[in-house]
Design an enzyme around this catalytic site. Structure first.
Site, PDB file in Angstrom:
ATOM      1  N   CYS A 126       5.408  12.953  37.565  1.00 28.49           N
ATOM      2  CA  CYS A 126       6.216  14.181  37.569  1.00 28.49           C
ATOM      3  C   CYS A 126       6.280  14.874  38.933  1.00 28.49           C
ATOM      4  O   CYS A 126       7.347  15.268  39.397  1.00 28.49           O
ATOM      5  CB  CYS A 126       5.702  15.150  36.510  1.00 28.49           C
ATOM      6  SG  CYS A 126       3.912  15.245  36.405  1.00 28.49           S
ATOM      7  N   HIS A 234       5.986  22.428  37.670  1.00 25.92           N
ATOM      8  CA  HIS A 234       5.158  22.232  38.865  1.00 25.92           C
ATOM      9  C   HIS A 234       5.862  22.852  40.078  1.00 25.92           C
ATOM     10  O   HIS A 234       7.091  22.756  40.199  1.00 25.92           O
ATOM     11  CB  HIS A 234       4.970  20.743  39.159  1.00 25.92           C
ATOM     12  CG  HIS A 234       4.186  19.988  38.120  1.00 25.92           C
ATOM     13  ND1 HIS A 234       3.400  20.592  37.167  1.00 25.92           N
ATOM     14  CD2 HIS A 234       4.051  18.652  37.926  1.00 25.92           C
ATOM     15  CE1 HIS A 234       2.824  19.654  36.416  1.00 25.92           C
ATOM     16  NE2 HIS A 234       3.210  18.479  36.855  1.00 25.92           N
TER      17      HIS A 234
HETATM   18  N1  LIG Z   1       2.953  15.954  30.633  1.00 23.04           N
HETATM   19  C1  LIG Z   1       3.661  15.582  31.697  1.00 23.04           C
HETATM   20  O1  LIG Z   1       4.207  16.398  32.467  1.00 23.04           O
HETATM   21  C2  LIG Z   1       3.834  14.144  31.998  1.00 23.04           C
HETATM   22  C3  LIG Z   1       4.749  13.832  32.970  1.00 23.04           C
HETATM   23  C4  LIG Z   1       4.968  12.485  33.266  1.00 23.04           C
HETATM   24  C5  LIG Z   1       4.266  11.532  32.582  1.00 23.04           C
HETATM   25  N2  LIG Z   1       3.360  11.865  31.628  1.00 23.04           N
HETATM   26  C6  LIG Z   1       2.676  10.796  30.935  1.00 23.04           C
HETATM   27  O2  LIG Z   1       3.146  10.719  29.601  1.00 23.04           O
HETATM   28  C7  LIG Z   1       2.091  10.300  28.734  1.00 23.04           C
HETATM   29  C8  LIG Z   1       1.909  11.306  27.618  1.00 23.04           C
HETATM   30  O3  LIG Z   1       1.651  12.587  28.152  1.00 23.04           O
HETATM   31  P1  LIG Z   1       1.676  13.901  27.261  1.00 23.04           P
HETATM   32  O4  LIG Z   1       1.486  15.014  28.200  1.00 23.04           O
HETATM   33  O5  LIG Z   1       2.855  13.926  26.353  1.00 23.04           O
HETATM   34  O6  LIG Z   1       0.330  13.681  26.376  1.00 23.04           O
HETATM   35  P2  LIG Z   1      -0.046  14.255  24.934  1.00 23.04           P
HETATM   36  O7  LIG Z   1       0.595  15.565  24.702  1.00 23.04           O
HETATM   37  O8  LIG Z   1      -1.518  14.150  24.862  1.00 23.04           O
HETATM   38  O9  LIG Z   1       0.603  13.183  23.899  1.00 23.04           O
HETATM   39  C9  LIG Z   1       0.171  11.870  23.787  1.00 23.04           C
HETATM   40  C10 LIG Z   1       1.052  11.118  22.824  1.00 23.04           C
HETATM   41  O10 LIG Z   1       0.649   9.738  22.780  1.00 23.04           O
HETATM   42  C11 LIG Z   1       0.318   9.357  21.451  1.00 23.04           C
HETATM   43  N3  LIG Z   1      -0.761   8.371  21.466  1.00 23.04           N
HETATM   44  C12 LIG Z   1      -2.001   8.506  21.998  1.00 23.04           C
HETATM   45  N4  LIG Z   1      -2.721   7.371  21.809  1.00 23.04           N
HETATM   46  C13 LIG Z   1      -1.919   6.508  21.162  1.00 23.04           C
HETATM   47  C14 LIG Z   1      -2.078   5.185  20.669  1.00 23.04           C
HETATM   48  N5  LIG Z   1      -3.217   4.514  20.830  1.00 23.04           N
HETATM   49  N6  LIG Z   1      -1.032   4.594  20.041  1.00 23.04           N
HETATM   50  C15 LIG Z   1       0.142   5.273  19.868  1.00 23.04           C
HETATM   51  N7  LIG Z   1       0.357   6.530  20.303  1.00 23.04           N
HETATM   52  C16 LIG Z   1      -0.665   7.142  20.944  1.00 23.04           C
HETATM   53  C17 LIG Z   1      -0.113  10.632  20.782  1.00 23.04           C
HETATM   54  O11 LIG Z   1      -0.027  10.493  19.383  1.00 23.04           O
HETATM   55  P3  LIG Z   1      -0.951  11.388  18.383  1.00 23.04           P
HETATM   56  O12 LIG Z   1      -0.286  12.715  18.290  1.00 23.04           O
HETATM   57  O13 LIG Z   1      -0.890  10.611  17.113  1.00 23.04           O
HETATM   58  O14 LIG Z   1      -2.313  11.453  18.987  1.00 23.04           O
HETATM   59  C18 LIG Z   1       0.931  11.603  21.370  1.00 23.04           C
HETATM   60  O15 LIG Z   1       2.171  11.425  20.713  1.00 23.04           O
HETATM   61  C19 LIG Z   1       0.874  10.112  29.636  1.00 23.04           C
HETATM   62  O16 LIG Z   1       0.823   8.758  30.016  1.00 23.04           O
HETATM   63  C20 LIG Z   1       1.176  10.981  30.815  1.00 23.04           C
HETATM   64  O17 LIG Z   1       0.520  10.533  31.973  1.00 23.04           O
HETATM   65  C21 LIG Z   1       3.139  13.161  31.314  1.00 23.04           C
END
Ligand SMILES: NC(=O)c1ccc[n+]([C@@H]2O[C@H](COP(=O)([O-])OP(=O)(O)OC[C@H]3O[C@@H](n4cnc5c(N)ncnc54)[C@H](OP(=O)(O)O)[C@@H]3O)[C@@H](O)[C@H]2O)c1
Length: 329
Positions: A126, A234
């Site tokens: 991001c 950010h």
């Molecule tokens: N937040 C940002 O600004 C941002 C920006 C760019 C990239 N990212 C990337 O995007 C990803 C998710 O970030 P987030 O902020 O959305 O995290 P988050 O709010 O913690 O959400 C994680 C998601 O992944 C699912 N998940 C976790 N373990 C899993 C598994 N073993 N099998 C299937 N689904 C699974 C979770 O499902 P449950 O609800 O069932 O646990 C939830 O839907 C990360 O890789 C992060 O680095 C985030």
């Protein structure tokens, strides 16, 4: 398009669904996917209820496109399985970004690199996306030699756990910690884990991903990434040195003309980008444009974007749109 959203219950996944709906992305079949914890739960998309399914079931459905935001480990294990089934994966984690055979795409900059053979496409980090959106037009015109960036990053970048931590601390309640320290009324000079060189992973992403997206290893980037108790997006203080000198009005014009960038820069009326204005928007906002008085050919600017939108969901959906428009999926 048959579309799977992997991580549909997460911070990014929820915005992904919102962006897909807002942009009227043509979906014939939607598969919301999450961990076993969530399987069977319901989510709403365009006034219709969908049941969350697991990864195994989602692969068997052979979607055309899978938008992944479920962490690096899930992507490493499951993206190849989807790709084998013929699905094009657009991955938000860091798992595939620096893989030499995988494209790292910001559509406004390098979508033209994409081909039908790209079955796993990486969405950049991001904080990198918003920075390169402002750097790309300037690099093309003046040639960047060095970038010094300090970030002020929203807690939404860490996921739902971090938002919960801030809410708990705000209310004075105990709860699970996403960070090693309180984030309420604090600034934590650590985004992600430390590497052996003393930089965090987030800081090295800014360095390495920028070179890859700009297709130029000579662009030097040094970064300090800070987490602050903000939710809208950010912010980045960016100092850029060019090979060639620039005209500040031309810089402003180049940025204004670049798709997806909005210049907010009028100090007479205190106009500059801030997360409270960037929140919920798709553009990258740039302001505080000024010549660095301490060294030649150098520029200072302030860049703000909603990390969940252009920094993640919107960029991924734009990639999907490009694939569809160009018959690459
Ligand atoms: N937040 C940002 O600004 C941002 C920006 C760019 C990239 N990212 C990337 O995007 C990803 C998710 O970030 P987030 O902020 O959305 O995290 P988050 O709010 O913690 O959400 C994680 C998601 O992944 C699912 N998940 C976790 N373990 C899993 C598994 N073993 N099998 C299937 N689904 C699974 C979770 O499902 P449950 O609800 O069932 O646990 C939830 O839907 C990360 O890789 C992060 O680095 C985030």
């Amino acid at each position: 398009m048959k579309v799977a959203v992997v991580g549909a219950t997460g911070m990014v996944g929820q915005v992904m669904l919102k962006v897909l709906a807002e942009r009227n992305f043509e979906i014939t079949e939607l598969s919301p996917v999450a961990s076993e914890r969530s399987v069977g739960n319901k989510i709403n998309f365009k006034d219709k209820e969908y049941e969350i399914i697991g990864l195994e079931e989602a692969v068997a459905q052979k979607p055309d496109i899978a938008l992944f935001s479920a962490g690096g480990e899930t992507s490493l294990e499951w993206a190849p399985k989807f790709a084998e089934a013929g699905t094009t994966v657009i991955d938000n984690s860091s798992a595939w970004r620096m893989h030499p055979d995988k494209k790292l795409v910001v559509p406004e900059i390098n979508a033209s690199e994409l081909t039908k053979e790209d079955k796993i496409i990486a969405n950049p980090n991001c904080s990198t996306i918003q920075m390169v959106m402002a750097l790309a037009p300037l690099h093309e015109k003046y040639g960047i030699t060095r970038v010094v960036v300090s970030t002020y990053q929203s807690i939404t970048g860490t996921g739902v756990k971090a938002v919960q931590q801030l809410e708990n601390e705000y209310k004075g309640e105990q709860g699970e910690m996403a960070y090693p320290y309180p984030i309420h009324r604090n600034a934590i000079p650590q985004c992600d884990v430390f590497e052996e060189n003393g930089y965090t992973k987030e800081e090295m992403k800014l360095t390495n991903e920028t070179k890859k997206i700009l297709k130029d290893d000579t662009v030097e980037v040094t970064a300090t990434a800070i987490r602050i108790p903000v939710v809208g997006g950010h912010s980045e203080s960016v100092n850029v040195t060019f090979k060639n000198d620039f005209d500040i009005n031309e810089v402003r014009k180049l940025l204004k003309e670049f798709p997806g960038v909005t210049v907010q820069d009028n100090t007479d009326v205190n106009t500059y980008p801030m997360p409270i204005y960037a929140e919920g928007k798709d553009d990258v906002f740039v302001g505080r444009l000024r010549r660095d008085l301490s060294q030649p050919n150098s520029l200072n600017m302030w860049i703000v974007a909603d990390n969940l939108r252009k920094g993640a969901a919107t960029n991924a959906v734009q990639i999907a749109e490009y694939l569809v428009e160009n018959d690459l999926v």
